[in-house]
Write a protein that holds these residues in place. Sequence first.
Motif, PDB file in Angstrom:
ATOM      1  N   GLY A   1     -11.709   8.970   0.107  1.00  0.00           N
ATOM      2  CA  GLY A   1     -11.994   9.233   1.205  1.00  0.00           C
ATOM      3  C   GLY A   1     -12.433   7.400   1.860  1.00  0.00           C
ATOM      4  N   LYS A   2     -11.392   6.219   1.282  1.00  0.00           N
ATOM      5  CA  LYS A   2     -11.259   4.748   1.495  1.00  0.00           C
ATOM      6  C   LYS A   2     -10.114   5.030   2.875  1.00  0.00           C
ATOM      7  N   PRO A   3     -11.629   4.114   3.746  1.00  0.00           N
ATOM      8  CA  PRO A   3     -10.545   4.015   5.053  1.00  0.00           C
ATOM      9  C   PRO A   3      -9.626   2.982   4.713  1.00  0.00           C
ATOM     10  N   MET A   4      -8.511   3.257   5.010  1.00  0.00           N
ATOM     11  CA  MET A   4      -7.125   2.050   5.274  1.00  0.00           C
ATOM     12  C   MET A   4      -6.145   2.114   6.305  1.00  0.00           C
ATOM     13  N   LEU A   5      -5.760   1.491   6.603  1.00  0.00           N
ATOM     14  CA  LEU A   5      -4.967   0.500   7.957  1.00  0.00           C
ATOM     15  C   LEU A   5      -3.853  -0.412   7.398  1.00  0.00           C
ATOM     16  N   VAL A   6      -2.507   0.393   6.996  1.00  0.00           N
ATOM     17  CA  VAL A   6      -1.469   0.213   7.270  1.00  0.00           C
ATOM     18  C   VAL A   6      -0.425  -0.697   8.130  1.00  0.00           C
ATOM     19  N   LEU A   7      -0.238  -1.745   8.931  1.00  0.00           N
ATOM     20  CA  LEU A   7       0.214  -2.630   9.848  1.00  0.00           C
ATOM     21  C   LEU A   7       2.053  -3.075   9.119  1.00  0.00           C
ATOM     22  N   THR A   8       3.139  -2.873  10.010  1.00  0.00           N
ATOM     23  CA  THR A   8       3.854  -3.071   9.709  1.00  0.00           C
ATOM     24  C   THR A   8       4.988  -3.668  10.712  1.00  0.00           C
ATOM     25  N   GLY A   9       5.190  -4.587  11.278  1.00  0.00           N
ATOM     26  CA  GLY A   9       6.466  -5.101  12.528  1.00  0.00           C
ATOM     27  C   GLY A   9       7.899  -4.710  11.896  1.00  0.00           C
ATOM     28  N   ASP A  10       7.894  -4.015  13.727  1.00  0.00           N
ATOM     29  CA  ASP A  10       9.269  -3.198  13.395  1.00  0.00           C
ATOM     30  C   ASP A  10      10.795  -3.876  13.316  1.00  0.00           C
ATOM     31  N   HIS A  11      10.381  -5.159  12.793  1.00  0.00           N
ATOM     32  CA  HIS A  11      11.337  -6.242  13.044  1.00  0.00           C
ATOM     33  C   HIS A  11      11.379  -7.451  11.762  1.00  0.00           C
ATOM     34  N   ASP A  12      10.766  -6.623  10.363  1.00  0.00           N
ATOM     35  CA  ASP A  12      10.272  -7.124   9.042  1.00  0.00           C
ATOM     36  C   ASP A  12      11.686  -6.236   8.067  1.00  0.00           C
ATOM     37  N   THR A  13      12.296  -7.394   8.185  1.00  0.00           N
ATOM     38  CA  THR A  13      13.836  -6.751   6.831  1.00  0.00           C
ATOM     39  C   THR A  13      13.421  -6.639   6.199  1.00  0.00           C
ATOM     40  N   ASP A  14      12.420  -6.801   5.661  1.00  0.00           N
ATOM     41  CA  ASP A  14      12.697  -6.355   3.893  1.00  0.00           C
ATOM     42  C   ASP A  14      11.214  -5.369   3.873  1.00  0.00           C
ATOM     43  N   HIS A  15      10.918  -4.439   5.379  1.00  0.00           N
ATOM     44  CA  HIS A  15       9.837  -3.835   5.171  1.00  0.00           C
ATOM     45  C   HIS A  15       9.790  -3.216   6.060  1.00  0.00           C
ATOM     46  N   PRO A  16      11.620  -2.247   5.987  1.00  0.00           N
ATOM     47  CA  PRO A  16      11.743  -1.257   6.594  1.00  0.00           C
ATOM     48  C   PRO A  16      11.043  -0.128   6.726  1.00  0.00           C
TER      49      PRO A  16
END
Length: 297
Positions: free
Chosen positions: A226-241
């Motif tokens: 039940g822990k609230p979590m937000l994952v936020l990623t840029g669409d031009h992040d080379t190492d984080h497709p």
Amino acid sequence: MTHRARRLGPVYYDEFAPAGAPARTVVLVHGGSVTGACYLSTPDGRPGWACSFVDRGYRVLVPDWPGVGRSAAIPPDELTGAVVCEALGRLLDEQDEPVVLVVHSMSGPFGYRLVETHGDRVAALVALAPGPPGNIQPEPRVLAETAASLEIQGEVLRWSLPKQGLWWPTEAFARAKMLGTGTRFPPSAFARFRDDLVPIPAGLLTERQNVHGSQLRVHDPAPFAGKPMLVLTGDHDTDHPEPADAATAAWLRTLGATVTYRYLSDPAHTGNGHMLMSEDNSGELAELVMEWVGLLD
């Protein structure tokens, strides 16, 4: 707003408080090759995320990892992710109420470990382009290894790593990893940004790459329920497709967390690379995070 520089054990941190009673406490934890200063101002001189949160009524703590930046009391060869998490956990224990914990990049696994060990002190987790946990991160292919160094092929980038001491970021690393292929980083500020990068303790970097299965793992899913979590990623992040961070979000859901995954590919936010708090729309991204935090109340 009031500002105090404080120290707890090996951790130096900045504390910012609004004029009135704070809505919540937010802890902003930096990633690799930078310090907490990345949240204080942008490379082109604009106010950073710490100011944005305080202006909206939050109390903000901005630590440096132990052994890094102003918290450089621990020798680099004594540093592991577990040591960093133990020190940050003490900081969480000192707070009067559970915090919103914001982690970036290499600090992603620190965030998961802190939820596991200090779940009652973490009200919510915000993970910005987070590294995956050892539970799901594949081991890199070792291309060459000596007593002193490693050459590995990560999921996206190739790395040459020392086994002891410090790994110093290069200009090529800064452009490929920290900026990626994005269009949001102010070009005129790159030289200052590059000059402000700091070395990463070798052991922490080999853990981040999960060399020989060394990355931090989560063993107890109970604190995630039940822990609230937000994952936020840029669409031009080379190492984080997109599939990589989507997999991290999916894994967090399997532990029972209530996860919002936001991949910034919509027309209003496209173009972001890895340093979300440093790019030309950093204020808008801080607002996105604060809007999500506001939904917790």
